[in-house]
Design a protein around this motif. Structure first.
Motif, PDB file in Angstrom:
ATOM      1  N   ALA A 172       0.829  -1.207   0.000  1.00  0.00           N
ATOM      2  CA  ALA A 172       0.000   0.000   0.000  1.00  0.00           C
ATOM      3  C   ALA A 172       0.862   1.254   0.000  1.00  0.00           C
ATOM      4  N   ALA A 173       1.929   1.231   0.823  1.00  0.00           N
ATOM      5  CA  ALA A 173       2.809   2.390   0.886  1.00  0.00           C
ATOM      6  C   ALA A 173       3.534   2.603  -0.437  1.00  0.00           C
ATOM      7  N   ALA A 174       3.854   1.488  -1.122  1.00  0.00           N
ATOM      8  CA  ALA A 174       4.602   1.592  -2.366  1.00  0.00           C
ATOM      9  C   ALA A 174       3.755   2.147  -3.503  1.00  0.00           C
ATOM     10  N   LEU A 200       6.809   9.603  -3.501  1.00  0.00           N
ATOM     11  CA  LEU A 200       5.956   8.735  -2.695  1.00  0.00           C
ATOM     12  C   LEU A 200       6.133   7.269  -3.089  1.00  0.00           C
ATOM     13  N   LEU A 201       6.368   7.020  -4.369  1.00  0.00           N
ATOM     14  CA  LEU A 201       6.643   5.653  -4.826  1.00  0.00           C
ATOM     15  C   LEU A 201       7.948   5.142  -4.222  1.00  0.00           C
ATOM     16  N   LEU A 202       8.957   5.994  -4.190  1.00  0.00           N
ATOM     17  CA  LEU A 202      10.235   5.626  -3.585  1.00  0.00           C
ATOM     18  C   LEU A 202      10.061   5.312  -2.104  1.00  0.00           C
ATOM     19  N   LEU A 203       9.322   6.170  -1.403  1.00  0.00           N
ATOM     20  CA  LEU A 203       9.071   5.938   0.020  1.00  0.00           C
ATOM     21  C   LEU A 203       8.378   4.594   0.231  1.00  0.00           C
ATOM     22  N   GLY A 204       7.383   4.324  -0.603  1.00  0.00           N
ATOM     23  CA  GLY A 204       6.632   3.087  -0.454  1.00  0.00           C
ATOM     24  C   GLY A 204       7.444   1.863  -0.802  1.00  0.00           C
ATOM     25  N   CYS A 205       8.182   1.911  -1.909  1.00  0.00           N
ATOM     26  CA  CYS A 205       8.985   0.750  -2.322  1.00  0.00           C
ATOM     27  C   CYS A 205      10.068   0.432  -1.294  1.00  0.00           C
ATOM     28  N   SER A 206      10.554   1.456  -0.608  1.00  0.00           N
ATOM     29  CA  SER A 206      11.545   1.223   0.448  1.00  0.00           C
ATOM     30  C   SER A 206      10.972   0.355   1.553  1.00  0.00           C
ATOM     31  N   GLY A 207       9.641   0.363   1.668  1.00  0.00           N
ATOM     32  CA  GLY A 207       9.000  -0.458   2.683  1.00  0.00           C
ATOM     33  C   GLY A 207       9.257  -1.943   2.512  1.00  0.00           C
TER      34      GLY A 207
END
Length: 396
Positions: free
Chosen positions: A153-155, A255-262
């Motif tokens: 979801a975060a990604a 935001l995609l970077l933040l999420g994919c880091s998850g």
């Protein structure tokens, strides 16, 4: 099939399909709860409200989640936990439809309040349900898998929501979530085994847990850590727009970077969270608070913002697994009551974070909001110390 060891029945087969169904529900819950973060500006404009006021759409869901989490195990009584989880998912579906069709701010808040009931009910029971779906030694792995839904979801939810919101409008984003939640509802019915209530819960069990000093300290540290995270995260878009100066496309990429880091955090949780949890308890406040300091000092640079958002995102998914594993190990004799208290504490922290952050934003500046987040992180770090005081004393 209940996959743990009940009182006198051995059920060794882990219900991993049900765990995956729970993971999808987590993804949809996270996407539904925090989608306003990526759509804050257009939602505020469309509903003729300030960004600080629209941020309270997260606060209201948190408020009702607190109430639902405290009451769900008592109200559910002896109901089969499978059907309680199905009902919570149905609430999420109805909430999304209300939000997407909201003609005004009041209807939006009603829809978000209904989502809060779902959030509180689901999370209060989720860890206890996972503990029944797999053998005890597989619980950390199953929790990491379930919170993989948070990473997904975060990604994808925030960046896709931000991007599609700019093209189709914010309402279309919420409508797009409804068919996925409907599929998840059917999957729950098919995959979740029958989970009869083992005993009727009441508030006395919660009060008994709160009498344990290590549990109280852990709960307070958990609240400070979550409060810090969401004082910042709720108002991340205004920061990136006003300080970093990004447009919608760059915002979506960040935001995609933040999420994919998850996904890194999810992998790390399943790999390293074994044995003594004490050293890990302070990591969320330390790492996420440090990333917020980095954003505050260097957030005018897109490259620096990307770096610190990636660090924050990696720890964000590990964050949940750390504290829920702590709960499963240190309140294993009353997991539903502990789950209710944990979710109430977390949602209260998210609520207060959104409220205080919104007030700081509207009254002072976005920098003030981030400073408030850092102060809470420092308090959490100091309270946790080496983490040993948060652990259940070993039997003599």
């Amino acid at each position: 099939m209940d996959a743990t060891y009940d009182d006198d029945i051995i059920r060794p087969t882990a219900a991993w399909g049900a765990v995956l169904s729970m993971a999808l529900c987590v993804a949809m819950l996270i996407a539904s709860e925090f989608m306003p973060v990526s759509l804050l500006t257009p939602m505020a404009e469309g509903l003729h409200a300030t960004e600080g006021q629209t941020g309270q759409a997260i606060s209201i869901s948190g408020l009702f989640a607190v109430a639902a989490s405290m009451m769900i195990t008592t109200l559910a009584g002896t109901l089969n936990r499978k059907w309680v989880m199905v009902a919570m998912t149905a609430f999420m579906l109805f909430s999304l439809m209300l939000v997407a069709a909201a003609p005004n701010f009041a209807v939006l808040m009603i829809g978000r309040a209904l989502l809060g009931i779902c959030i509180g009910g689901f999370w209060a029971l989720a860890t206890a349900v996972i503990m029944r779906l797999v053998p005890a030694q597989d619980v950390p792995r199953a929790l990491a898998l379930m919170y993989g839904g948070q990473a997904i979801a975060a990604a994808f939810a925030a960046p896709i929501g931000s991007y599609l919101g700019g093209i189709l409008g914010w309402r279309a984003v919420f409508w797009a979530l409804t068919p996925v939640v409907a599929i998840n509802l059917v999957w729950h019915v098919v995959a979740l085994p029958s989970l009869p209530a083992r005993q009727k819960q009441d508030f006395r069990t919660m009060f008994a847990l709160l009498k344990r000093p290590y549990f109280r300290r852990g709960l307070a540290a958990c609240m400070l850590s979550w409060g810090s995270a969401f004082t910042m995260f709720t108002y991340l878009r205004p920061f990136l727009e006003k300080v970093t100066g990004v447009d919608v496309t760059t915002l979506s990429v960040l935001l995609l970077l933040l999420g994919c880091s998850g996904f890194i955090g999810t992998w790390a949780a399943s790999r390293f969270l074994k044995g003594n949890l004490a050293p890990f308890l302070k990591l969320p406040a330390l790492v996420m608070g440090g990333a917020t300091v980095g954003l505050l000092l260097l957030g005018f640079s897109v490259v620096a913002a990307a770096l610190f958002m990636a660090i924050w995102g990696a720890m964000n998914t590990m964050f949940s697994v750390i504290w829920m594993t702590w709960m499963s190990q240190n309140a294993d004799d009353a997991p539903e009551a502990a789950g209710s208290l944990m979710v109430a504490a977390i949602q209260a922290s998210i609520l207060l974070g959104a409220v205080v952050g919104g007030l700081l934003l509207d009254s002072f500046s976005i920098q003030a909001t981030f400073i408030g987040s850092i102060v809470l992180a420092v308090l959490a770090f100091v309270l946790i110390g080496n983490g040993q005081r948060m652990l259940k004393p070993k039997a003599a």
